[in-house]
Every structure is written in structure tokens, then in C-alpha cells.
Design a protein around this motif. Structure first.
Motif, short mmCIF file in Angstrom:
data_model
loop_
_atom_site.label_atom_id
_atom_site.label_comp_id
_atom_site.label_asym_id
_atom_site.label_seq_id
_atom_site.Cartn_x
_atom_site.Cartn_y
_atom_site.Cartn_z
N SER A 352 -8.37 -51.71 -5.04
CA SER A 352 -9.08 -51.42 -6.29
C SER A 352 -10.59 -51.55 -6.10
O SER A 352 -11.36 -50.66 -6.49
N ILE A 353 -11.04 -52.64 -5.50
CA ILE A 353 -12.47 -52.88 -5.28
C ILE A 353 -13.07 -51.78 -4.39
O ILE A 353 -14.14 -51.24 -4.68
N SER A 354 -12.36 -51.42 -3.33
CA SER A 354 -12.83 -50.38 -2.40
C SER A 354 -12.98 -49.04 -3.11
O SER A 354 -13.98 -48.33 -2.93
N ALA A 355 -11.98 -48.69 -3.95
CA ALA A 355 -12.03 -47.41 -4.68
C ALA A 355 -13.16 -47.39 -5.71
O ALA A 355 -13.86 -46.39 -5.86
N TYR A 356 -13.35 -48.53 -6.41
CA TYR A 356 -14.46 -48.61 -7.38
C TYR A 356 -15.81 -48.50 -6.67
O TYR A 356 -16.71 -47.80 -7.14
#
Length: 489
Positions: A352-356
Motif C-alpha cells: 500500500s505504501i509503495s503504491a501510494y
């Protein structure tokens, strides 16, 4: 035209248009705005037409044509008299039809504010043509209410107009004989009660929301029977109504009923569009929330896995929507409390953090919020060494994005302080908590519950620090005394 009303009497409803709208109180956000006579040509036309039709047609003609000195014959004057009288009656109907077509086009082009203005114009024209007490005028008001809700997101205005239309529509429904008109009234009542229900729901009044949405459901059932099963072309779809009923049921804590409505909505979507449509994503997310409240964590995880799988296939892994669903899945695994799910929590939070970060950037609210959620979980699971550098890195982004004195920055200082305390770094924990308290006082005030709670924790830490220092001093003095005694001997 309203029963028993002559063409010249019909415009009387327009006399109160301006006062009826402008006397209403200012609502939230953007208040209702009626175009002023000075800056809106269509409003100018509608307003003056309503004034003109109070004057007999022959007097209007005299005023318009006799002063010109054109030398027209009596027959020509009479013909123009009749033409003007026809214009006064039929032109507003043409304008209404034009406005209705224009609304559909504006909505298609996502020009919501302009579409809302046209809905206001439709109400004005309907009052001129049909009169205030006619169901067609109430229908225009119901459409305006639905517009305020769906186009502008203004529930207070939506509720006000829907309530204004309700009694008129119910009266006409009870006395209606024409099948065509009854069908239109039923369609309008579905839209009206749906508008009232969702407006109440947006204002956190679950009971009122559920009551009105049930009314919408009853009218939809009646409409189905009336149309012999078919309800295509309705402004409010069965899916939208079912989802709204599910949300209202959740708001009044009727979890089993909410689950039934969402299962029905999911079934309808799969039947219509298949099991890989993006329409299912939000439904799976919401039904997972219900299952979490029912403590069925495994079922909630299954629904969110389905939502995540659709996100990846429709949007790819590097997408804000996929990032959002991934974060929800990580939290669902964490809520289960199962030790075997720890790896899954970490995997989905990192995804999630990487995609955001890739799509919205490292300074975006969603990115920072997800990092914070991940760090909280790491702290709770004793993985403080990993959490601290993440929080420290996000702190710089928060200061750049939200200023030094924001709620987010205060919360980050608080979490960093907790880590330092757990690691035994008491002095550092106190310094970080002081920074947190200073920001909280500026943001919330000295007497806010968050400020008071932080102040109490800070006092306890400072006492512990003082006691520790005193104990250390006493220990050092004790050692010195024993050394001195040994030397004397």
C-alpha cells in the motif's frame, strides 16, 4: 395545468418564487443561490413573463404596438394579439423542455453546478406553467432536491426541497386516475424518499434515514407491480437503493439486516456485470466492515482479498485504489489478532505504501496516514526498531505538507515518544512528548482531552526521570562514601 385554473391564473405561482427561495436560511457550505434578475437572461425572462401574464393580452399588445405608430390595420393588430397570447402560454413549456435536455448534457459533461442551476430554472418554469400545487411542480422540486444531493453533495438543501415536494405528490398520488401520471408520480416518490434517506444518513441520523429509504423501497415495489416487473430507466436504481438501505441498517446497528442488503446488492451486480467488475470493489469493502463488526474476521479478509484481486486486474498494483484496498486488507489481517497473519499485515502495508508513494507522492495525506497506521501496528507488535526510522522520515514530509503545527505532526511526535520510552530512552521520550503537547495546545487548546492526556503522561515521565536521577545520585554518593572509608582504613 392545475385543475380549475385558467391560463392567465397559472403564473400566480411565480409571484412567490423569489421570496420563497431567498427567505430560506443559509445552509452548510454553499447556500442555495437563485440567479439574480440583473445577471441571468433566463431568470429575467421567467420573472418578467410571470408579471406580464397578469395583464390581459390586449393591454400588453396595446403597450407594445400602439406606441410604435406603425399604422397597422385592426385585423393585423388582432392577429398579433393572438400570437402574443399563444407565446405567453407555450413559450415557458418550450423553455422547460430545453432546460430538461440541457440538464442531461451538463451532467454527462460533469458540469454539476451548471446542471443544478438548470434544475432551479425548471422549478421556476414549472411554477409558471402548472402552478405551485401541481404534481409536475412538485416533481421539479424533487429533481432539484436529488440534484443538490448527488451533484452538489448538499444534504440540508436536498432535504428542504424534498420535504416541500412530498405532501403535494402524496395528495396527487391518492387522487390520480391516469396510469401514465401515476407511474411518473411513483418514480418521483422513489427519488424523493431516496433523497431524504441519504440526506439523513449523511447527517448521521440513521433511524430517519432507514424510515425514508423503506418508503422508497415500498414505492419501488408498487412501481414494479404497476409496470409488471420492469423498472428500467429509473433515476434511482435498485442497486443504489439496496446499498443505501444496507448503510442505513449499519448506522442503526442492525448488522444482520445490513449484511442481507449488501449480499443482495453484490448478487445483483454479479448477475448484471459479472464477478470481475470494478462496481464490486466498494461493496466488498463495505460488507467486510460489517463482518468485522460481527467478529467474523476470516470472512472479512476473504471479501477484501476479492476486492484486492479485482483492483489489481482492473487498475494494476500501482494505483491509488489498489493501495487503499491493500491497506484495508492489512488492517483486516491485523484485526484478526492471529499470530500467523503477521507476515500478511506487513506485506500488504508495504504494498500500500509503495503504491501510494509511486502514484500520489511521499507527502500525500494517504501515504503519510498509511505509514502511521503501519508504525502503530509495528509498535504494538514490539517491532520498534523498524517503526522509528519510518516515523522520522515521514515527519519531514508532514512538516513540508501540513506545517509544523498540525494534528498529524503532533501524533507522529507522540508515537516516536512511545518508541523511545519503550527503548528506555526516557530523556528523548520527554523531549518528543513536549513537542507533541505544544502542538496539541496550539491546535486543540489547553483543555482538550488530547492535550490533558498528553500533559498527564508527560508529568509521569518527568517524575520517573527525576526519581531515576535521584536514585543515580544516591548510588554515586554511596560509592564515594565506601571508597573514602576504605582509604581511611
Amino acid at each position: 395545468m392545475a385543475a380549475g385554473r385558467s391560463p392567465r391564473e397559472a403564473p400566480r405561482g411565480a409571484r412567490h418564487v423569489a421570496s420563497g427561495f431567498t427567505s430560506r436560511k443559509k445552509m452548510q457550505a454553499n447556500p442555495i443561490r437563485i440567479p439574480s434578475v440583473s445577471n441571468d437572461i433566463d431568470w429575467d425572462f421567467c420573472f418578467h413573463l410571470s408579471q406580464q401574464t397578469k395583464i390581459p393580452a390586449h393591454q400588453q399588445t396595446d403597450a407594445l404596438y400602439s406606441s410604435g405608430g406603425s399604422g397597422e390595420s385592426e385585423e393585423e393588430t388582432k392577429a398579433k394579439d393572438e400570437e402574443l397570447a399563444i407565446d405567453c402560454v407555450f413559450l415557458p413549456k418550450d423553455k422547460l423542455a430545453q432546460s430538461q435536455k440541457k440538464i442531461a448534457q451538463l451532467i454527462k459533461e460533469k458540469m454539476n453546478t451548471q446542471a443544478n442551476k438548470e434544475l432551479i430554472r425548471c422549478v421556476i418554469l414549472s411554477r409558471i406553467i402548472f402552478g405551485e400545487d401541481h404534481w409536475k411542480c412538485a416533481q421539479a422540486l424533487a429533481s432539484l432536491a436529488y440534484g443538490y444531493l448527488t451533484l452538489r453533495g448538499l444534504p440540508v438543501q436536498a432535504k428542504k426541497h424534498a420535504e416541500s415536494a412530498k405532501s403535494t405528490l402524496l395528495t396527487w398520488k391518492a387522487n390520480m386516475t391516469s396510469d401514465k401520471e401515476k407511474k411518473e408520480i411513483l418514480e418521483t416518490l422513489v427519488m424523493l424518499y431516496y433523497t431524504l434517506g441519504v440526506a439523513w444518513l449523511l447527517q448521521n441520523h440513521g433511524r430517519e434515514a432507514y424510515f425514508n429509504l423503506q418508503k422508497a423501497e415500498e414505492n419501488m415495489k408498487e412501481l414494479k407491480e404497476f409496470r409488471k416487473g420492469g423498472i428500467c430507466g429509473l433515476q434511482v436504481t435498485e442497486k443504489e437503493l439496496t446499498i443505501a438501505l444496507g448503510r442505513a441498517s449499519l448506522a442503526i446497528h442492525r448488522l444482520n439486516l445490513a449484511l442481507t442488503y449488501f449480499e443482495k446488492a453484490i448478487g445483483n451486480v454479479i448477475a448484471a456485470k459479472g464477478d470481475r467488475t470494478s462496481d464490486l470493489i466498494s461493496l466488498y469493502e463495505e460488507i467486510a466492515q460489517i463482518e468485522q463488526l460481527r467478529k467474523n474476521h476470516d470472512q472479512a479478509i476473504q471479501y477484501l482479498q476479492q476486492a484486492y484481486s479485482i483492483c489489481v486486474s482492473v487498475f494494476t498494483e500501482v494505483n491509488p485504489k489498489t493501495a487503499e484496498t491493500s491497506a484495508l486488507l492489512a488492517k483486516a489481517y491485523a484485526m484478526s489478532g492471529e499470530a500467523q497473519h503477521s507476515d500478511a499485515v506487513e506485506i500488504y502495508f508495504i504494498k500500500s505504501i509503495s503504491a501510494y508513494q509511486a502514484t500520489l507522492g511521499s507527502k500525500d495525506f494517504e501515504t503519510l496516514n498509511t505509514i502511521e497506521e503501519f508504525c502503530k501496528w509495528l509498535i504494538q507488535n514490539g517491532e520498534k526498531q523498524e517503526a522509528y526510522p519510518l516515523l522520522k522520515a515521514s515527519l519531514k514530509s508532514q512538516v513540508n505538507s501540513y506545517d509544523d503545527y498540525s494534528e498529524k505532526v503532533a501524533e507522529t511526535f507522540y508515537n516516536m515518544s512511545r518508541i523511545c520510552f519503550a527503548k528506555g530512552e526516557l530523556g528523548k521520550a520527554i523531549q518528543l512528548l513536549k513537542k507533541c503537547l505544544m502542538i496539541q495546545i496550539l491546535v486543540y487548546g489547553n483543555e482538550h482531552s488530547k492535550s490533558r492526556e498528553t500533559k498527564n503522561i508527560l508529568t509521569l515521565l518527568q517524575r520517573a526521570s527525576n526519581n531515576s536521577s535521584q536514585w543515580k545520585r544516591e548510588a554515586i554518593l554511596g560509592k564515594r562514601n565506601s571508597i573514602c572509608k576504605g582509604t581511611e582504613a
